[in-house]
Design a protein around this motif. Structure first.
Motif: not given
Length: 342
Positions: A192-220
């Motif tokens: 019994i557990g709960e997944f939590s990844n606050l740094p990734q949530e911060e990243l995704l929120d920032w992308i959603q709020e501060n980048t264009r919908p057509d901005a292209v991303f790369a990474g892992a």
């Protein structure tokens, strides 16, 4: 001769079709299998073999098969099928004078066992694949369960005795298998557990709020899957590494974790049309075993750069002058990729 003709024609047909259609999605498979038996390795092969899922089967798996009686039952079934098949072949080869009726009856009897022989050979193939690549036990385990069901076959286990005695034996075997089976279920239910990844949530929120919908991303690759799913932003690489084009794009993206010069890395990302690169220090330093960190994997491709400081190390300290850091937290750093070479 039929067996040799089948193997030869299969390989030839595969080669011809791959050549005609230019298919190369499975080109890495030969390298992966080759690496299991030799010292061969390249970038794409190490991307697989450095992951535990693509290593040899761990010892715990056959132990679990043994505890649930799945392995002993499968061995017994295979031995019985092999014994019956050898008897049929021997009888067919040695019996010279038979009537047409006897021939037809014998042929029908052998044909009735054809399905069992096929599934036995399939099980052997799945076993070899699972031993070489642990992840492929996802094919082996279900097939073992299918083969274990043959314990109910009167054709194979009629020697136990009358129908009632056979049913009693089957029930007893299932009861013994259920002892460890219930323990396995309880162990899974107890997780019994709960997944939590606050740094990734911060990243995704920032992308959603501060980048264009057509901005292209790369990474892992795993991070890119989350970016695509949660923000809908275009990405140039994702975890479907079996695609030939994706493998080449990922290799260009992962040059960030090599010892190349900053100019080469920047050109690789610009070639892909990347607007933002998500840098993770863990991918620069993580090492599952010797030779399996990203800089070490790149050393196979660029032996001339061995000994240099990885480019990702420089980026974790200061992204200038090649990129500019526009977001960072404890895990992720977003680098803005310039649109020209200046």
């Amino acid at each position: 001769m039929q067996g040799l003709a089948w193997v030869g024609s299969t390989v030839l047909l595969k080669f011809l079709l791959s050549t005609v259609f230019g298919a190369s999605d499975d080109a890495h498979i030969s390298g992966l299998i080759k690496s299991k038996f030799t010292s061969y390795k390249d970038f794409h092969t190490l991307m697989y073999t450095c992951a535990a899922e693509f290593d040899f089967m761990e010892f715990e798996t056959p132990v679990r098969y043994l505890k649930t009686l799945l392995l002993p039952i499968n061995l017994l079934v295979i031995v019985l099928i092999a014994g019956r098949t050898v008897q049929d072949l021997f009888r067919t080869l040695t019996q010279e004078t038979r009537t047409d009726d006897v021939d037809e009856a014998a042929g029908s009897d052998v044909a009735a066992k054809g399905e069992m022989v096929y599934h036995s050979l399939q099980l052997v193939a799945f076993t070899v694949l699972a031993i070489l690549i642990m992840r492929l036990k996802l094919f082996l385990t279900p097939h073992m369960c299918i083969m274990a069901s043959l314990v109910c076959s009167r054709q194979l286990f009629g020697w136990i005795g009358e129908k009632f005695r056979h049913q009693a034996v089957v029930f007893g075997v299932m009861a013994m298998m259920a002892i460890q089976g219930v323990a396995n279920l309880q162990a899974q239910w107890a997780i019994i557990g709960e997944f939590s990844n606050l740094p990734q949530e911060e990243l995704l929120d920032w992308i959603q709020e501060n980048t264009r919908p057509d901005a292209v991303f790369a990474g892992a690759m795993p991070t890119m899957a989350s970016v695509k799913l949660s923000t809908g932003r275009p990405i140039v690489n994702h975890p479907h590494y079996e695609d030939a084009g994706l493998r080449e794009r990922t290799k260009l993206v992962y040059s960030m974790y090599s010892r190349m010069s900053g100019e080469n890395v920047k050109q690789n990302l610009m070639k892909l049309g990347v607007d933002f690169f998500i840098l993770e220090d863990s991918w620069c330093t993580r090492r599952t075993r010797p030779g399996c960190s990203m800089p070490e994997i790149w050393d196979i491709e660029n032996p001339d750069n061995v000994g240099k400081i990885p480019f990702c190390t420089h980026m974790s300290r200061n992204s200038r002058p090649y990129f500019s850091t526009i977001f960072s937290n404890d895990i992720y750093k977003v680098l803005k990729v310039p649109k020209d070479l200046r």
